[in-house]
Design an enzyme around this catalytic site. Structure first.
Site, mmCIF file in Angstrom:
data_model
loop_
_atom_site.group_PDB
_atom_site.id
_atom_site.type_symbol
_atom_site.label_atom_id
_atom_site.label_comp_id
_atom_site.label_asym_id
_atom_site.label_seq_id
_atom_site.Cartn_x
_atom_site.Cartn_y
_atom_site.Cartn_z
ATOM 1 N N ASP A 66 -9.213 8.212 -7.204
ATOM 2 C CA ASP A 66 -9.881 6.948 -7.497
ATOM 3 C C ASP A 66 -11.393 7.055 -7.318
ATOM 4 O OD1 ASP A 66 -10.033 7.175 -4.760
ATOM 5 O OD2 ASP A 66 -9.324 5.153 -4.313
ATOM 6 N N GLU B 21 0.808 -1.210 0.000
ATOM 7 C CA GLU B 21 0.000 0.000 0.000
ATOM 8 C C GLU B 21 0.847 1.268 0.000
ATOM 9 O OE1 GLU B 21 -3.488 0.141 0.097
ATOM 10 O OE2 GLU B 21 -3.479 -2.020 -0.230
ATOM 11 N N THR C 177 -8.106 9.588 0.836
ATOM 12 C CA THR C 177 -7.691 8.303 1.384
ATOM 13 C C THR C 177 -6.649 8.609 2.448
ATOM 14 O OG1 THR C 177 -8.093 7.146 -0.700
ATOM 15 C CG2 THR C 177 -6.589 6.100 0.846
#
Length: 280
Positions: free
Chosen positions: A82, A64, A87
């Protein structure tokens, strides 16, 4: 071109959380994984052992974040374009999918008046969208400030465990899987989310069980895990951002081929072509 390391949050979870009120979503996400009873006696140390859990976090972080330093990610926040808004944090909490809202609400329950509490109305409004309305650079700055607070770090740990880690490990143990299988489930639920749709963790598990029996059903552990990882790769390849399957091919399958079911160090693997090692 090397793919961008992803702090995924996961189409299935987005669908489950965006439509649900906060209190309902919190319950449904935690209960999304079916756990039938089993009498299988597992050997070895489970992934919920503190040292094994730290190994699991480092393995996920290598994919990640291109780093083994998962504890440096509490302060992480970015819009990775995205469609899920911001995020952030150690597991990729997203402003567009509900779990960032739940995290900040949990933080506020633990510590009323914290630096992020004032953004709860904005987080509720942007839930289900990629909007930054009411958030923006001030929110990013305050997130970094909050990340220095041990209470906020604990809140991130709590939500990681409630939504992802604990359900994955519980299901894996029920299926008769040792630490490697427990990690395979955890990494899958991190990327694909809980739930039973074909592209979620539950759907991947169901597809694998059509090919092989779990150890709890009397099947061979290696055979079942191979079926699970193969089913996961099929789902990954359906989404451009996940089309690079190296976190399976050159990580989890490496451990499986070595029959390291207890996920014991030393561990050596690659993700996106980068090499990593955990010696102890």
């Amino acid at each position: 071109m090397r793919p961008q390391p992803r702090r995924a949050l996961r189409t299935a979870l987005a669908a489950a959380l965006v439509a649900a009120p906060l209190t309902v979503a919190a319950t449904s996400a935690a209960q999304a994984v079916p756990v039938p009873a089993t009498s299988v006696q597992l050997r070895g140390v489970g992934l919920d052992d503190p040292h094994k859990k730290d190994i699991a976090m480092r393995l996920v972080s290598s994919a990640e974040n291109s780093s083994l330093d998962w504890k440096a990610q509490y302060k992480y926040i970015e819009d990775i374009k995205d469609g899920r808004g911001y995020t952030a944090g150690i597991i990729g909490f997203c402003s567009g999918t509900g779990d960032m809202l739940e995290l900040v609400q949990h933080y506020t329950d633990l510590k009323p008046g914290n630096v992020l509490a004032k953004y709860l109305p904005a987080l509720k409004k942007v839930n289900g969208t990629d909007s930054h309305a009411g958030l923006g650079s001030a929110f990013e700055k305050d997130w970094a400030t909050a990340a220095k607070d041990t209470v906020f770090r604990q809140a991130q740990n709590d939500e990681r465990d409630r939504v992802y880690f604990n359900p994955a490990v519980k299901q894996a143990k029920s299926d008769g899987l040792r630490a490697l299988g427990q990690f395979a489930y955890y990494d899958a639920i991190v990327m694909h989310g809980p739930g039973n749709s074909s592209d979620s963790f539950g759907g991947i598990r169901a597809a694998a069980m059509k090919k092989a029996k779990t150890p709890a059903q009397g099947g061979d552990e290696a055979t079942y895990l191979k079926a699970f990882l193969d089913a996961r790769k099929v789902v990954m390849k359906k989404e451009e951002a996940h089309a690079d399957t190296s976190r399976v091919d050159t990580e989890q399958l490496v451990f499986l081929n070595a029959r390291n079911f207890d996920l014991n160090p030393p561990l050596k693997w690659k993700v996106y072509g980068d090499s990593y090692t955990i010696n102890s």
